[in-house]
Structure formats: C-alpha cells, structure tokens
Scaffold this active site. Structure first.
Site, short mmCIF file in Angstrom:
data_model
loop_
_atom_site.label_atom_id
_atom_site.label_comp_id
_atom_site.label_asym_id
_atom_site.label_seq_id
_atom_site.Cartn_x
_atom_site.Cartn_y
_atom_site.Cartn_z
N ASP A 195 14.97 28.93 58.94
CA ASP A 195 15.47 28.12 60.03
C ASP A 195 15.46 26.80 59.48
O ASP A 195 14.62 26.26 58.71
CB ASP A 195 15.01 28.12 61.30
CG ASP A 195 15.25 29.43 62.21
OD1 ASP A 195 15.91 30.53 61.59
OD2 ASP A 195 14.82 29.53 63.27
N ASP A 196 16.28 25.92 60.14
CA ASP A 196 16.16 24.20 60.28
C ASP A 196 16.65 23.86 58.98
O ASP A 196 16.64 22.41 58.82
CB ASP A 196 14.80 23.89 60.52
CG ASP A 196 14.31 24.17 61.80
OD1 ASP A 196 15.08 24.99 62.41
OD2 ASP A 196 13.25 23.69 62.31
N HIS A 251 19.66 20.82 66.58
CA HIS A 251 18.25 21.42 66.79
C HIS A 251 17.97 21.11 68.08
O HIS A 251 16.86 20.36 68.48
CB HIS A 251 17.28 20.99 65.85
CG HIS A 251 16.08 22.00 65.82
ND1 HIS A 251 15.32 22.09 66.59
CD2 HIS A 251 16.09 23.31 64.75
CE1 HIS A 251 14.45 23.29 66.36
NE2 HIS A 251 14.87 23.91 65.52
N HIS A 273 10.80 28.65 57.57
CA HIS A 273 11.33 27.37 57.78
C HIS A 273 11.54 26.67 56.14
O HIS A 273 10.34 26.45 55.55
CB HIS A 273 10.75 26.13 58.77
CG HIS A 273 10.86 26.69 59.90
ND1 HIS A 273 9.87 27.59 60.49
CD2 HIS A 273 11.60 26.56 61.07
CE1 HIS A 273 9.75 28.02 61.56
NE2 HIS A 273 10.89 27.48 62.24
N HIS A 292 22.24 27.37 63.71
CA HIS A 292 21.11 26.98 64.26
C HIS A 292 21.30 25.94 65.18
O HIS A 292 20.27 24.93 65.08
CB HIS A 292 19.95 26.86 63.44
CG HIS A 292 18.29 27.16 63.92
ND1 HIS A 292 18.03 27.94 64.98
CD2 HIS A 292 17.25 26.08 63.88
CE1 HIS A 292 16.81 27.67 65.34
NE2 HIS A 292 16.34 26.57 64.60
N TYR A 304 13.99 27.53 69.15
CA TYR A 304 12.86 27.97 70.01
C TYR A 304 13.19 29.34 70.56
O TYR A 304 12.49 29.84 71.38
CB TYR A 304 12.40 26.80 71.12
CG TYR A 304 12.62 25.32 70.64
CD1 TYR A 304 11.69 24.92 69.73
CD2 TYR A 304 13.73 24.60 71.09
CE1 TYR A 304 12.00 23.64 69.35
CE2 TYR A 304 13.82 23.38 70.50
CZ TYR A 304 12.94 22.80 69.66
OH TYR A 304 13.06 21.54 69.30
#
Ligand code: NI
Length: 198
Positions: free
Chosen positions: A7-8, A62, A149, A58, A99
């Site tokens: 992610d991210d 964020h 991540h 995603h 989250y």
C-alpha cells in the site's frame, strides 16, 4: 499460495528497488496505489503492469473513505481509477480502503472487489526489517494476504527476505486475482475479502 500486497506507493526509489527484487525472484505482487503519486510515476506504474503485478486503488490522497458524500468518494476513488485507466489502458482495479475502514456506502460505491488482509506486521510502525520478516514468516499460511508498504526501504528489504524464506518453505507468491482464482473463489464488486484460506 500466498499474496504479497503493498500500500501507499508508488514511491520511485523504494518501489523501483522492490520491483527489481521481485523480478529477480519471479514473484508477482499486488500494489494498492495513491492517486496523487501516480502522475509523476507513470513509468513505474506501467512497469508494474507490464511485469504482471496487479494494481489497485488506495484513494487519491490517503483519506478515510467512511462518512464521505458520493462526490467526495468519487474524487478519491473514481479520479484514481480514471488516472490508472489512462496510464494503463485497462480498467479492472481492486480497492483497498485506507486503514481498512469501510461502511455500507463504500461497499455500494466501490465498483470492484474490496481487498483487506490476513497478515499485518505494521511495517510502518518501527520500520524494523528483522521484526517484520519474523512476524510475517511466523504468520504465513496457505491462502494468506500480507499487507506491507513499499514506501520504506526497510519494508523493501523485509519483503525480499520474506520471499526468500517462504520460497524455501514451498510457498508460491501470486497476485490477489490469481490467489482467489486458484481457490475457485469469485471476487465480486462491493464484497470484502481478507484471505483465500482453503
Ligand atoms: Ni495506506
């Protein structure tokens, strides 16, 4: 079978090094991308796609997707989907909500399967390669989905060590789509998936 998910990203330095390491090992992963980081990293995103990795959304920057208006949800999800579509020329992206926060509106508006996870070493917490490797290897299970991540150098190091250790145990790494297809489990829009345990 097990799925590595990140992610991210993308973040040019760390994501590129991760893609190099996955390529050397013949491993496919799944990347849940931040829309705001796609435009300056179009080549990195195209490389992911060309090398057989799966791509998901995603959000654009964020944020929590819960308690949003439809307009604000679309600004996060549909904007990112359109960016990915124009970057890659296809439109079949998964969603992972930041989250893991979800409500009925997110499920109704997602327009694609929502992928969560079964193994979370919280690699962002201390960025400690050894701890993350230990926790993921200890928690590994057939059909699992690992959350990491690709924006931290320590997480890239950990991910490649995890691949090497789990390869020795006989695990095969695959994308989320491949994992569920191998189990004969259809992925449906608006539904949530944490694992593909047998
Ligand atoms: Ni995130």
């Amino acid at each position: 079978l097990i799925a590595l998910t990140f992610d991210d990203g993308p973040r040019r330095s760390t994501t590129t090094r991760l893609l190099d390491g996955l390529s050397e090992r013949g491993v496919k992963a799944t990347f849940f991308l931040i829309g705001a980081q796609i435009e300056n990293n179009g080549d990195v995103v195209r490389r992911m796609d060309e090398e057989g990795h799966q791509i998901g959304i995603h959000t654009f920057d964020h944020v929590k997707l819960t308690d949003l208006s439809r307009t604000d949800f679309d600004a996060q999800v549909e904007t990112t989907r359109a960016l990915l579509k124009s970057t890659l020329g296809h439109n079949d992206f998964l969603l992972r909500s930041p989250y893991g926060m979800l409500d009925e509106s997110v499920k109704a508006w997602a327009g694609c399967p929502i992928i969560l996870w079964s193994i979370d070493p919280e690699d962002w917490r201390d960025q400690n390669t050894d701890r993350v490797v230990r926790e993921v290897v200890a928690g590994a299970r057939d059909g699992g989905i690992i959350l990491m991540h690709d924006i931290f150098p320590e997480s890239v190091d950990a991910a490649l060590q995890i691949v090497d250790q789990l390869h020795q145990q006989g695990y095969l790494f695959c994308t989320v789509d491949e994992l569920f297809a191998a189990r004969g489990l259809p992925l449906e829009a608006g539904e949530m998936y944490w694992n593909a345990y047998p």
